[in-house]
Write an enzyme that holds these catalytic residues in place. Structure first.
Site, PDB file in Angstrom:
ATOM      1  N   MET A  19      50.655   9.185  48.136  1.00 60.36           N
ATOM      2  CA  MET A  19      50.358   9.016  46.707  1.00 60.36           C
ATOM      3  C   MET A  19      48.993   8.371  46.532  1.00 60.36           C
ATOM      4  O   MET A  19      48.717   7.312  47.107  1.00 60.36           O
ATOM      5  CB  MET A  19      51.443   8.161  46.037  1.00 60.36           C
ATOM      6  CG  MET A  19      52.804   8.824  45.997  1.00 60.36           C
ATOM      7  SD  MET A  19      54.073   7.747  45.279  1.00 60.36           S
ATOM      8  CE  MET A  19      54.408   6.650  46.669  1.00 60.36           C
ATOM      9  N   GLN A  72      46.834  12.907  55.488  1.00 58.13           N
ATOM     10  CA  GLN A  72      46.846  14.113  54.662  1.00 58.13           C
ATOM     11  C   GLN A  72      45.452  14.430  54.140  1.00 58.13           C
ATOM     12  O   GLN A  72      44.756  13.555  53.637  1.00 58.13           O
ATOM     13  CB  GLN A  72      47.802  13.952  53.476  1.00 58.13           C
ATOM     14  CG  GLN A  72      47.996  15.267  52.715  1.00 58.13           C
ATOM     15  CD  GLN A  72      48.817  15.123  51.451  1.00 58.13           C
ATOM     16  OE1 GLN A  72      48.325  14.579  50.459  1.00 58.13           O
ATOM     17  NE2 GLN A  72      50.054  15.602  51.475  1.00 58.13           N
ATOM     18  N   CYS A 102      48.983  18.868  45.029  1.00 53.43           N
ATOM     19  CA  CYS A 102      48.445  17.997  43.990  1.00 53.43           C
ATOM     20  C   CYS A 102      48.107  18.814  42.742  1.00 53.43           C
ATOM     21  O   CYS A 102      47.320  19.766  42.806  1.00 53.43           O
ATOM     22  CB  CYS A 102      47.198  17.270  44.479  1.00 53.43           C
ATOM     23  SG  CYS A 102      46.469  16.206  43.213  1.00 53.43           S
ATOM     24  N   LYS A 141      52.468  20.008  52.602  1.00 53.20           N
ATOM     25  CA  LYS A 141      53.224  19.644  51.407  1.00 53.20           C
ATOM     26  C   LYS A 141      52.736  20.529  50.262  1.00 53.20           C
ATOM     27  O   LYS A 141      51.536  20.646  50.023  1.00 53.20           O
ATOM     28  CB  LYS A 141      53.018  18.169  51.047  1.00 53.20           C
ATOM     29  CG  LYS A 141      53.850  17.724  49.830  1.00 53.20           C
ATOM     30  CD  LYS A 141      53.824  16.213  49.661  1.00 53.20           C
ATOM     31  CE  LYS A 141      54.833  15.779  48.590  1.00 53.20           C
ATOM     32  NZ  LYS A 141      54.310  15.853  47.236  1.00 53.20           N
ATOM     33  N   HIS A 171      57.794  20.021  47.022  1.00 54.35           N
ATOM     34  CA  HIS A 171      58.069  19.348  45.755  1.00 54.35           C
ATOM     35  C   HIS A 171      58.671  20.397  44.825  1.00 54.35           C
ATOM     36  O   HIS A 171      58.057  21.433  44.581  1.00 54.35           O
ATOM     37  CB  HIS A 171      56.788  18.766  45.156  1.00 54.35           C
ATOM     38  CG  HIS A 171      57.015  18.003  43.886  1.00 54.35           C
ATOM     39  ND1 HIS A 171      56.791  16.656  43.786  1.00 54.35           N
ATOM     40  CD2 HIS A 171      57.475  18.394  42.674  1.00 54.35           C
ATOM     41  CE1 HIS A 171      57.093  16.250  42.549  1.00 54.35           C
ATOM     42  NE2 HIS A 171      57.515  17.294  41.867  1.00 54.35           N
ATOM     43  N   ASP A 206      62.261  13.637  42.236  1.00 51.35           N
ATOM     44  CA  ASP A 206      63.312  13.010  41.419  1.00 51.35           C
ATOM     45  C   ASP A 206      64.370  12.230  42.193  1.00 51.35           C
ATOM     46  O   ASP A 206      65.383  11.840  41.608  1.00 51.35           O
ATOM     47  CB  ASP A 206      64.027  14.054  40.545  1.00 51.35           C
ATOM     48  CG  ASP A 206      63.114  14.652  39.488  1.00 51.35           C
ATOM     49  OD1 ASP A 206      62.068  14.046  39.208  1.00 51.35           O
ATOM     50  OD2 ASP A 206      63.451  15.721  38.953  1.00 51.35           O
ATOM     51  N   ARG A 229      57.483   8.304  43.816  1.00 54.51           N
ATOM     52  CA  ARG A 229      57.375   7.318  42.740  1.00 54.51           C
ATOM     53  C   ARG A 229      58.491   6.278  42.754  1.00 54.51           C
ATOM     54  O   ARG A 229      58.274   5.133  42.365  1.00 54.51           O
ATOM     55  CB  ARG A 229      57.332   8.050  41.391  1.00 54.51           C
ATOM     56  CG  ARG A 229      56.030   8.798  41.140  1.00 54.51           C
ATOM     57  CD  ARG A 229      56.088   9.652  39.884  1.00 54.51           C
ATOM     58  NE  ARG A 229      56.990  10.793  40.036  1.00 54.51           N
ATOM     59  CZ  ARG A 229      57.367  11.572  39.050  1.00 54.51           C
ATOM     60  NH1 ARG A 229      56.947  11.329  37.808  1.00 54.51           N
ATOM     61  NH2 ARG A 229      58.164  12.602  39.258  1.00 54.51           N
TER      62      ARG A 229
END
Length: 330
Positions: A19, A72, A102, A141, A171, A206, A229
């Site tokens: 992140m 990354q 992203c 990713k 994701h 999530d 997150r």
């Protein structure tokens, strides 16, 4: 056991997401302490690395206590990705990860990040360039696709595996969704259940409590979960999930003293790595998350984000421990 190249991970590993402005060494150290099995650096611009941009170079810092850890990179130019892969390999992470997920405009507009989802042939060329330039395992990713009308994760997974990608994290949103709306893990399950797919498939999106982690593990059959997150200001989530998997019971929630200790460690390690001034300033964005849910905390938050010296900050934290000792979180 899950394997990425020669990296051996637990049976169902929990990964810390890369992140921007969050997953730096101090934050990764906290998450490792609280149970993260595999972690990644903040994403690094391939062109920034080649230009020797100071911020990009700092993101290459890794420490032995973090291992296994991946670095990354992102970019839209084959030559730049190949060269940055060599630069990354020189600092000896355990793997190189490529960001094709992203969604932010400044990245996508350069034909990088989730922007590459519009051109799978380009994605394959960029990935080949990275794989050819390193002896380390290369992982990716990405997202489900550009939007609901162009979900192409099935093709992406097969083609990436075919050229040697060692693991894939998905994701469960499209680029158009950004971080809004519901994630749809059924697409991840379909990739995982594809008999052609043998590389580990990790799900992301999530997961914010142990019950949901177990539900998604059982429903979608993935090899592990990446948490982003939900770990910000709450690194305890990794061990909470592991404990729930083993026992079906919840660990006690972190107390105010636990939260102060985490914030204090985070601040200390930030100052050690970034220097005192920058460490103090950049830590300010984290206090709200560490002390979320404490009533009548506004006065202390204001003190934490305006105090400029370590001694003053540590004194404020001691006062928080004393004033809120035994505080019951609702």
């Amino acid at each position: 056991m899950v394997k990425i190249g020669n990296i051996e991970l637990p049976e169902f590993p929990l990964l810390l997401a890369p992140m921007e402005d969050v997953s730096d060494p101090p934050f990764r150290r906290l998450c490792k302490t609280h149970g993260a099995d595999l972690m990644y650096s903040e994403f690094i611009s391939s062109e920034g690395l080649i230009r020797d941009a100071i911020k990009s170079r700092m993101k290459l810092d890794i420490f032995d206590y973090e291992r296994p850890v991946g670095i990354q990179i992102f970019g839209g130019d084959e030559e730049a990705m190949a060269l940055s892969s060599k630069i990354v390999s020189a600092v000896k992470p355990d793997l190189v990860d490529i960001n094709y997920g992203c969604p932010v405009k400044k990245v996508v507009c350069k034909g990088a990040g989730a922007g590459v989802l519009k051109d799978v042939d380009l994605m394959v060329r960029l990935t080949k360039a990275v794989i050819r330039s390193t002896d380390l395992p290369v992982t990716v990713k990405t997202r489900l696709g550009w939007d609901d009308n162009s979900i192409n994760i099935d093709e992406v997974a097969e083609r990436l595996q075919d050229i040697g990608v060692a693991a894939l994290t998905i994701h469960a949103r499209t680029r158009a969704q950004m971080y809004k709306g519901h994630s749809d893990w059924s697409h991840i399950a379909r990739v995982k259940n594809n008999p052609r797919i043998t590389m580990p498939i990790f799900g992301n999106g999530d997961i914010d409590n142990p019950e949901k982690a177990l539900k998604y593990k059982n429903e979608y059959g993935i090899d592990g979960i990446m948490i982003g997150r939900a770990a910000i200001g709450y690194p305890w989530i990794f061990n909470e999930i592991k404990h729930y998997f083993k026992t079906g019971e919840h660990l006690p929630a972190p107390t105010v003293i636990d939260r102060v200790e985490a914030a204090r460690n985070h601040l200390t390690w930030s100052m050690e790595w970034k220097g005192e001034r920058l460490g103090i300033v950049e830590m300010r964005r984290h206090y709200t998350n560490y002390f979320k849910g404490i009533h009548s905390f506004k006065e202390y938050k204001q003190k934490l984000v305006t105090t400029d010296d370590p001694e003053g900050l540590f004194a404020i934290m001691q006062e928080i421990e004393r004033v809120y000792e035994g505080y019951e979180f609702v």
